[in-house]
Scaffold this active site. Structure first.
Site, short mmCIF file in Angstrom:
data_model
loop_
_atom_site.label_atom_id
_atom_site.label_comp_id
_atom_site.label_asym_id
_atom_site.label_seq_id
_atom_site.Cartn_x
_atom_site.Cartn_y
_atom_site.Cartn_z
N GLU A 97 0.83 -1.21 0.00
CA GLU A 97 0.00 0.00 0.00
C GLU A 97 0.87 1.26 0.00
OE1 GLU A 97 -2.44 -1.15 3.32
OE2 GLU A 97 -3.40 -2.68 2.07
N GLU A 166 3.35 -10.86 0.27
CA GLU A 166 1.95 -10.44 0.22
C GLU A 166 1.56 -10.15 -1.23
OE1 GLU A 166 0.53 -8.77 4.22
OE2 GLU A 166 1.55 -7.13 3.21
N SER A 211 -5.46 -11.78 2.97
CA SER A 211 -6.73 -12.42 3.32
C SER A 211 -6.57 -13.70 4.15
CB SER A 211 -7.56 -12.68 2.06
OG SER A 211 -7.84 -11.46 1.39
P1 13P Z 1 -5.64 -8.52 4.60
O1 13P Z 1 -5.37 -9.63 5.58
O2 13P Z 1 -6.71 -7.58 5.03
O3 13P Z 1 -5.82 -9.06 3.21
O4 13P Z 1 -4.31 -7.62 4.54
C1 13P Z 1 -3.08 -8.22 4.37
C2 13P Z 1 -2.03 -7.20 4.58
O5 13P Z 1 -1.85 -6.30 3.77
C3 13P Z 1 -1.24 -7.26 5.81
O6 13P Z 1 -0.16 -6.39 5.76
#
Ligand code: 13P
Length: 250
Positions: A97, A166, A211
């Site tokens: 992000e 990720e 997730s």
């Molecule tokens: P989610 O578990 O909400 O998919 O997010 C994963 C994440 O970006 C953890 O840093």
């Protein structure tokens, strides 16, 4: 044997009241003794969380830190040394992000090094987008993200770091990489490190993120190169997070 780790990335969630509630829930969890558990609140709530979890076996980390170790004239940034002073153990480096907002490898190398220079343990986040996966470029992308740190700082930097794979397409989407898809990438990450230093490769913890929930954690964490998880949405619910931690202790 690598000690499993489960980390909760709270992202940009929480108010003083909701954080107090979450701390209360976390304080009452029965956590497995063989698993390292950590939470990553927003900067604003780090002090509250550290005070609230005193005496509990849950470490605290930050979601980001500055490119310079020490405090100074950098408006809006937080220095790794300030995080250490507050009682943090870990810091995320290169979450997708933040990469999407423009953080690139060069800056992440500096953040990683600055964090380690004052004793924080960086959790380097790497992963491909859906477009990159569909183009068959997953290992190339992940290899480049990891390789940039190895080239500049040496593989030895991973003797005291954690890596989180990720896949961007699995973050917050409800789509999860299958255990085999995740394992394949984790094995490639470990092989890339092993090509430089097998001891470092065998020791480093590779977390899967995207997730993860109590319902899929056991299967994911059962894979040989998956040493735990970096949990987003599900870490905002103490009971769900506790169940994921217990899955890593199996
Ligand atoms: P989610 O578990 O909400 O998919 O997010 C994963 C994440 O970006 C953890 O840093």
């Amino acid at each position: 044997m690598r000690r499993p780790m489960v980390a909760g990335n709270w992202k940009m969630h929480g108010t003083r009241a909701s954080v107090a509630e979450l701390i209360n829930g976390l304080s009452h969890l029965a956590l497995p003794s063989g698993v390292d558990v950590a939470v990553f609140p927003p900067f604003l709530h780090i002090n509250q969380v550290i005070d609230g979890l005193k005496g509990k076996s849950i470490s605290v980390g930050a979601q980001n830190s500055a490119v310079e170790s020490m405090q100074g004239a950098l408006t809006g940034e937080v220095a790794p040394s300030q995080l250490v002073d507050a009682g943090c153990t870990f810091v995320l480096v290169g979450h997708s992000e933040r990469r999407q907002m423009g953080e690139q490898d060069g800056m992440l190398i500096r953040k990683f090094a600055a964090a380690q220079a004052c004793g924080l343990i960086p959790v380097l986040c790497i992963g491909e987008t859906l477009e990159q996966r569909e183009a068959g470029k997953t290992l190339e992308v992940v290899g480049r993200q990891l390789g940039s740190i190895i080239e500049e700082l040496g593989v030895g930097a991973f003797a005291n770091a954690v890596i989180a794979y990720e896949p961007v397409w699995a973050i917050g989407t409800g789509l999860t990489a299958s255990p085999q898809q995740a394992q394949d990438v984790h094995a490639a990450i470990r092989a890339q490190l092993a090509a430089e230093n097998s001891e470092v490769a065998q020791g480093v913890r590779l977390l899967y993120g995207g997730s993860v929930k109590a319902a899929n954690a056991v299967e994911l964490f059962g894979m040989p190169d998956i040493d735990g998880g970096l949990i987003g949405g599900a870490s905002l619910n103490a009971d769900e997070f506790g169940a994921i931690c217990r899955a890593a202790g199996n």
